[in-house]
Enzyme design. Structure first.
Site, PDB file in Angstrom:
ATOM      1  N   GLY A  59       6.978  34.324 -80.497  1.00 43.55           N
ATOM      2  CA  GLY A  59       6.314  35.618 -80.436  1.00 43.55           C
ATOM      3  C   GLY A  59       5.026  35.555 -79.647  1.00 43.55           C
ATOM      4  N   HIS A  65       6.729  34.521 -70.970  1.00 45.00           N
ATOM      5  CA  HIS A  65       7.965  34.791 -71.711  1.00 45.00           C
ATOM      6  C   HIS A  65       8.819  35.824 -70.980  1.00 45.00           C
ATOM      7  CE1 HIS A  65       5.220  33.666 -75.205  1.00 45.00           C
ATOM      8  NE2 HIS A  65       6.199  32.796 -75.321  1.00 45.00           N
TER       9      HIS A  65
END
Length: 351
Positions: A59, A65
């Site tokens: 996360g 990402h």
């Protein structure tokens, strides 16, 4: 995500805090909160013969990402991203409790990602949000000596580089990714170059344990995403840096660049490391004037296949065709930053 409670250092899911649909942020992307629900989703993909790309994360998503998500969208019919803050890869003194948890923002960023392939517009297909109980049915302690159950180790490859500073880290990483691969069963998996040792270990894991989902050649390493202004490698932990500390954070990348240039000029590994340390020392002195504490953990050059440290007298001619990993870790205040540059034939690693 499921809430984990700690009893005597062992993390368990609290039964009264089980995830419900109403507790999740709104999302147009299906949110799968258990291994069982994910496996039902995956079976449909198998039945339809569709490829599945997988981006495992903890996360606190950033552009690094998202570059992995974009690559997966371009190469697979379906893309799954997981968010799981893995207790097993944090030592007892590390930042498990304070690691950024930003699920609503993560889902907003992920929803905005899309890639057009032919006439199809591809978006993220699912987010896998497993619980601690699902991932560690026997519970999980950050103290390795107290752990029970099945764990995976990569003998001979986890004690160098990052493993020298974080001796239990790769045991936790390899274990949780083995579990994730078993659950997700991806066609392709995507990791960032910033965590180069981790990514290469996972590629070897798939080869050594004969994984079919993914096969070793389907573990992809994607170039590090950097701040366009100063080259700092993007990381979720960058959020820990104060504005004053952030000014000095690019020092590690700058030092590695100096070492890379020195290596390219034919000088020895020892000389390359000395040049890099000199850069850190110079920035460290400037930072101290501004009240910022900096501490070098390591800068080293390692064989990309064995992770063995290169001999002090080695140079790029002696190193041969095997790429060399030039890497380092630097504390800026209370934040530990890592970075690396691969010197040599990039295509043997970054693919």
């Amino acid at each position: 995500m499921y809430a984990a409670l700690c009893h005597r250092g062992v993390y368990f899911l609290h039964r009264s805090m089980s995830m419900t649909t109403s507790s999740l942020p709104p999302s147009p992307i299906p949110l799968l909160t258990s291994v069982a629900s994910y496996r039902r989703w995956r079976q449909r993909a198998f039945d339809e013969g569709k490829s599945v790309g997988f981006v495992p994360t903890m996360g606190a998503l950033h552009d690094g990402h998202l570059s992995l998500v974009q690559r997966s969208l371009a190469e697979n019919e379906l893309t799954v991203l997981s968010i799981f803050v893995n207790p097993a890869q944090f030592a007892p003194h590390e930042d498990l409790a304070t690691y950024p948890r930003t699920l609503p923002g993560d889902l907003e960023l992920l929803t905005a990602q899309q890639v057009t392939v032919g006439e199809a517009v591809r978006k993220a297909s699912a987010v896998f949000l497993p619980s601690v109980q699902d991932m560690y049915p026997s519970g999980i302690s950050q103290d390795v000596s107290a752990q029970k159950g099945a764990f995976v180790e990569m003998k001979g490859y986890g004690h160098q580089m990052e493993g020298a500073s974080r001796p239990t880290f790769f045991r936790g990483v390899v274990t949780v990714v083995t579990k994730l691969f078993n659950a997700v069963q991806p066609t392709n998996a995507y990791f960032g170059q910033k965590d180069i040792q981790q990514a290469l270990l996972l590629r070897r894991l798939c080869k050594d344990l004969l994984f079919a989902h993914p096969e070793a050649d389907h573990v992809h390493i994607v170039p590090t995403t950097r701040d366009p202004n100063d080259g700092l490698a993007l990381s979720s932990r960058n959020a820990y840096l104060s504005a004053n500390e952030r000014k000095f954070a690019p020092a590690l990348h700058k030092a590695l660049q100096y070492a890379e240039s020195t290596w390219s000029n034919g000088e020895s590994k020892d000389r390359c490391i000395s040049k890099a340390i000199a850069v850190i020392d110079e920035v460290k002195a400037q930072a101290a004037i501004d009240g910022v504490d900096m501490r070098l953990d390591y800068i080293e050059m390692n064989d990309s296949e064995t992770f063995d440290v290169l001999d002090a007298s080695s140079n790029h001619r002696l190193a041969g065709d095997i790429p060399v990993i030039l890497s380092g870790a630097l504390w800026v205040g209370k934040t530990r930053l890592i970075d690396n540059i691969v010197v040599g034939d990039l295509k043997r690693i970054i693919r």
